[in-house]
Design an enzyme around this catalytic site. Structure first.
Site, PDB file in Angstrom:
ATOM      1  N   ASP A 168       5.927   4.721   4.689  1.00 51.56           N
ATOM      2  CA  ASP A 168       6.908   3.790   5.255  1.00 51.56           C
ATOM      3  C   ASP A 168       7.027   2.501   4.447  1.00 51.56           C
ATOM      4  O   ASP A 168       7.882   1.666   4.754  1.00 51.56           O
ATOM      5  CB  ASP A 168       6.579   3.468   6.716  1.00 51.56           C
ATOM      6  CG  ASP A 168       5.181   2.909   6.911  1.00 51.56           C
ATOM      7  OD1 ASP A 168       4.231   3.490   6.365  1.00 51.56           O
ATOM      8  OD2 ASP A 168       5.027   1.898   7.630  1.00 51.56           O
ATOM      9  N   HIS A 215       0.857  -1.182   0.000  1.00 51.89           N
ATOM     10  CA  HIS A 215       0.000   0.000   0.000  1.00 51.89           C
ATOM     11  C   HIS A 215       0.894   1.233   0.000  1.00 51.89           C
ATOM     12  O   HIS A 215       2.115   1.138   0.213  1.00 51.89           O
ATOM     13  CB  HIS A 215      -0.950   0.008   1.190  1.00 51.89           C
ATOM     14  CG  HIS A 215      -0.256   0.105   2.524  1.00 51.89           C
ATOM     15  ND1 HIS A 215       0.517  -0.912   3.043  1.00 51.89           N
ATOM     16  CD2 HIS A 215      -0.213   1.109   3.449  1.00 51.89           C
ATOM     17  CE1 HIS A 215       0.996  -0.547   4.222  1.00 51.89           C
ATOM     18  NE2 HIS A 215       0.565   0.672   4.487  1.00 51.89           N
TER      19      HIS A 215
END
EC number: 3.1.26.11
Length: 305
Positions: free
Chosen positions: A65, A61
């Site tokens: 991060d 996704h």
């Protein structure tokens, strides 16, 4: 060879001992990256994985991060003379993000970088394996992935082949490759001397997610399940609100799926100094579990028969 290298095992915030998410699979020399958080290329250097054999990046996704390491990595490989295409797979928005990665800075890549959007159920064909996209439950569009090797040929019954009049040599190899051979005017088929197909190995990577049915089903009997284990059970309310998982929840999923090994990753920064609460909560339910650490490597053997 099927080796997993944990390049980044931290949660949303990097810590002094955990980089953001990045898990590499080395399958027979082909490198496949699942997520690519900030600093991944340096972790690749520390782990001595190499870069130029990287065939693809599967992004779970587009939270920062999980992808901020991509621009630097693709530019470094261009500096190093890469010519082979690189595929970036991911959920909704993958094409647009890939174009942004390529356009970042005054830099012209010397090889093709292609972004390919997947949806749950899509399959990417590899060399003697497939990677299946899985529906996951996170706060933005997201995917998990299951790397599933093709079945292996059954064992060759040498004694039976000799009984059938086949001399050791090239005809053995032909049968093992699936072709019939003619001996004394009659045909011997591969199934006459080969055992049943043997399963390949399966590695499931959840990305960030709540425990969910699609990951459970993909994980049934898996050799390794690498799952979001952000929190100890005491943080269950926050895990539910933030769309992550607790150690106990994942352990229950692993037990129901009968996985062989569970590895928890995406560890919250609140456990920087001590991840023992996560391990303890998981082991109450499922014994064969590890909390991943940066630069940890594991080999996945074939099932003993």
């Amino acid at each position: 060879m099927l080796r997993i290298i944990f390049l980044g095992t931290g949660g949303s915030l990097p810590t002094r001992n955990r980089n953001p998410s990045a898990v590499m699979v080395n399958r027979e020399g082909e490198l496949i990256l699942f997520d690519c958080g900030e600093g991944t290329q340096q972790q690749m250097m520390r782990a001595k994985t190499g870069m130029m054999s990287l065939s693809s990046i599967f992004v779970s996704h587009f939270h920062a991060d999980h992808f901020l390491g991509i621009p630097g990595l693709i530019q470094t490989m261009s500096f190093m003379g890469r010519k082979e295409p690189l595929m970036i797979y991911g959920p909704e928005g993958t094409g647009e993000f890939t174009e942004l990665f390529k356009a970042l800075g005054y830099f012209n890549l010397k090889y093709e970088v292609r972004g390919i959007q997947l949806k749950p159920g899509d399959i990417v064909e590899g060399s003697e394996y497939v990677i299946r996209a899985l529906k996951t439950e996170h706060s933005i569009p997201s995917l998990g992935y299951a790397l599933v090797e093709n079945p292996r040929p059954g064992r060759f019954n040498r004694e039976r082949a000799i009984e059938l009049g086949i001399a050791p040599g090239p005809l053995f190899a032909k049968l093992q490759k699936g072709s019939p051979v003619e001996v004394n005017g009659r045909f011997v088929k591969p199934e006459d001397v080969m055992g049943a197909l043997r399963p390949g190995r399966t590695v499931v990577y959840s990305g960030d997610t709540r425990p969910c049915e699609s990951v459970l089903e993909a994980s049934r009997g898996a050799d390794v399940l690498i799952h979001d284990g952000s929190f100890a059970d005491e943080m269950a309310d926050w895990a539910q609100e933030s769309k992550h998982s607790t150690a106990g929840e994942v352990a229950a999923l692993a037990k129901e799926a009968d996985v062989k090994k569970l590895i928890l990753t995406h560890i919250s920064s609140r456990y920087t100094d001590d991840a023992e609460p996560i391990l303890t909560d998981s082991k109450k339910i499922f014994e064969n579990v590890i909390v991943a650490e940066d630069l940890m490597e594991i080999e996945i053997p074939y099932i003993k028969e």
